[in-house]
Design a protein around this motif. Structure first.
Motif, PDB file in Angstrom:
ATOM      1  N   GLN A  84       0.600  -1.214  -0.504  1.00  0.00           N
ATOM      2  CA  GLN A  84       0.148   0.338  -0.215  1.00  0.00           C
ATOM      3  C   GLN A  84       1.113   1.450  -0.314  1.00  0.00           C
ATOM      4  O   GLN A  84       1.074   2.360  -0.507  1.00  0.00           O
ATOM      5  CB  GLN A  84      -0.613   0.116   1.365  1.00  0.00           C
ATOM      6  CG  GLN A  84      -1.899  -0.668   1.194  1.00  0.00           C
ATOM      7  CD  GLN A  84      -3.258  -0.586   1.794  1.00  0.00           C
ATOM      8  OE1 GLN A  84      -3.469   0.229   1.394  1.00  0.00           O
ATOM      9  NE2 GLN A  84      -3.483  -0.988   3.282  1.00  0.00           N
ATOM     10  N   TRP A 111      -0.591   7.830   6.011  1.00  0.00           N
ATOM     11  CA  TRP A 111      -1.429   6.491   6.472  1.00  0.00           C
ATOM     12  C   TRP A 111      -2.493   6.882   6.920  1.00  0.00           C
ATOM     13  O   TRP A 111      -3.724   6.797   7.260  1.00  0.00           O
ATOM     14  CB  TRP A 111      -0.686   5.291   5.824  1.00  0.00           C
ATOM     15  CG  TRP A 111      -2.074   4.014   6.164  1.00  0.00           C
ATOM     16  CD1 TRP A 111      -2.615   4.147   5.769  1.00  0.00           C
ATOM     17  CD2 TRP A 111      -2.294   3.239   7.449  1.00  0.00           C
ATOM     18  NE1 TRP A 111      -3.865   3.080   6.216  1.00  0.00           N
ATOM     19  CE2 TRP A 111      -3.630   3.039   6.938  1.00  0.00           C
ATOM     20  CE3 TRP A 111      -1.491   2.813   8.159  1.00  0.00           C
ATOM     21  CZ2 TRP A 111      -3.748   1.551   7.571  1.00  0.00           C
ATOM     22  CZ3 TRP A 111      -1.840   2.016   9.208  1.00  0.00           C
ATOM     23  CH2 TRP A 111      -2.921   1.792   9.236  1.00  0.00           C
ATOM     24  N   TYR A 120      -5.213   4.834  -0.872  1.00  0.00           N
ATOM     25  CA  TYR A 120      -5.014   3.353  -0.364  1.00  0.00           C
ATOM     26  C   TYR A 120      -6.885   2.554  -0.664  1.00  0.00           C
ATOM     27  O   TYR A 120      -7.560   3.566  -0.890  1.00  0.00           O
ATOM     28  CB  TYR A 120      -4.894   3.418   1.339  1.00  0.00           C
ATOM     29  CG  TYR A 120      -3.525   4.646   2.067  1.00  0.00           C
ATOM     30  CD1 TYR A 120      -1.933   4.553   1.402  1.00  0.00           C
ATOM     31  CD2 TYR A 120      -3.970   5.659   2.006  1.00  0.00           C
ATOM     32  CE1 TYR A 120      -0.864   4.893   2.134  1.00  0.00           C
ATOM     33  CE2 TYR A 120      -2.233   6.417   2.352  1.00  0.00           C
ATOM     34  CZ  TYR A 120      -1.483   5.994   2.355  1.00  0.00           C
ATOM     35  OH  TYR A 120      -0.545   6.958   2.503  1.00  0.00           O
ATOM     36  N   SER A 123      -7.905   2.513   4.055  1.00  0.00           N
ATOM     37  CA  SER A 123      -7.362   3.438   5.070  1.00  0.00           C
ATOM     38  C   SER A 123      -6.472   3.140   6.721  1.00  0.00           C
ATOM     39  O   SER A 123      -7.392   1.682   7.761  1.00  0.00           O
ATOM     40  CB  SER A 123      -8.276   4.346   5.198  1.00  0.00           C
ATOM     41  OG  SER A 123      -9.647   4.108   5.959  1.00  0.00           O
TER      42      SER A 123
END
Length: 209
Positions: A84, A111, A120, A123
């Motif tokens: 990610q 993030w 993403y 999340s």
């Protein structure tokens, strides 16, 4: 009153071609944590779908002599953070250890910050919600042992402590392989009883990654 013991998987094979396999140390950690919990008679043993989680559960259950069924629930899975983060923060491939740590810390802060959730596939809020949903679902099952990873454990504990992203970030690095976090379920809901127990591990079996 019920209790849920959330156990981090044993050491995986960091740096190997397939990370998602327990190292020799990880397999021994799984047996040790199982023997330390042999006094329990769990009503349910649950694990994520990752190999390291499932294998830790199998070895621990065998060492403990449990008869409880083993159930898989992907909500206990770790975040696929490298995949990610690399899509938005660039690949860390080729960085030295210090460079990798700087890359990871910056990517983690982005993030958890919540300002870029659309970038993403999962999340920080979504990740936290699914880990805590997995915990809530098993809370009514009496005594439960759940085999998971550092990320979900930190997400669960942060919520139980009424913390947020900063609390999650402080908890995550110190979670020991095959460490035990205990949560009790009662009339007041879920309460954190202990975090990251690892006294069952000899010093040479205490690892963090």
């Amino acid at each position: 009153m019920g209790q849920i013991l959330v156990v981090r998987h044993g050491q995986a094979s960091f740096g190997a071609d397939d990370y998602d396999v327990l190292s020799d140390t990880g397999e021994e950690q799984a047996r040790v944590v199982g023997r330390s919990l042999a006094h329990l008679a769990p009503d349910l043993v649950v694990h994520g779908s990752l190999v390291r989680q499932r294998r830790t559960a199998e070895l621990a259950a065998d060492a403990a002599g449990w008869d409880a069924p083993l159930r898989e629930d992907r909500r206990w899975n770790e975040l696929d953070s490298l995949a990610q983060f690399a899509t938005v923060s660039g690949s860390p491939e080729g960085l030295d250890p210090d460079g990798f740590q700087r890359w990871y810390d910056a990517a983690m802060a982005r993030w958890t910050g919540g300002e870029h959730d659309a970038d993403y596939t999962e999340s920080f809020v979504g990740f936290t919600d699914r880990a805590n949903a997995a915990l809530a679902e098993v809370a009514a099952n009496g005594t439960v042992v759940a085999f998971s990873s550092g990320g979900p454990i930190a997400a669960i504990v942060a919520v139980l402590l009424a913390g947020g992203a900063a609390t999650y970030g402080r908890l995550l690095p110190g979670i020991v392989n095959a460490g035990i976090t205990r949560v009790i379920s009662g009339r007041r809901g879920l309460t954190l009883l202990s975090y990251n127990e690892h006294q069952h591990l000899a010093p040479d079996l205490v690892t963090y990654r």
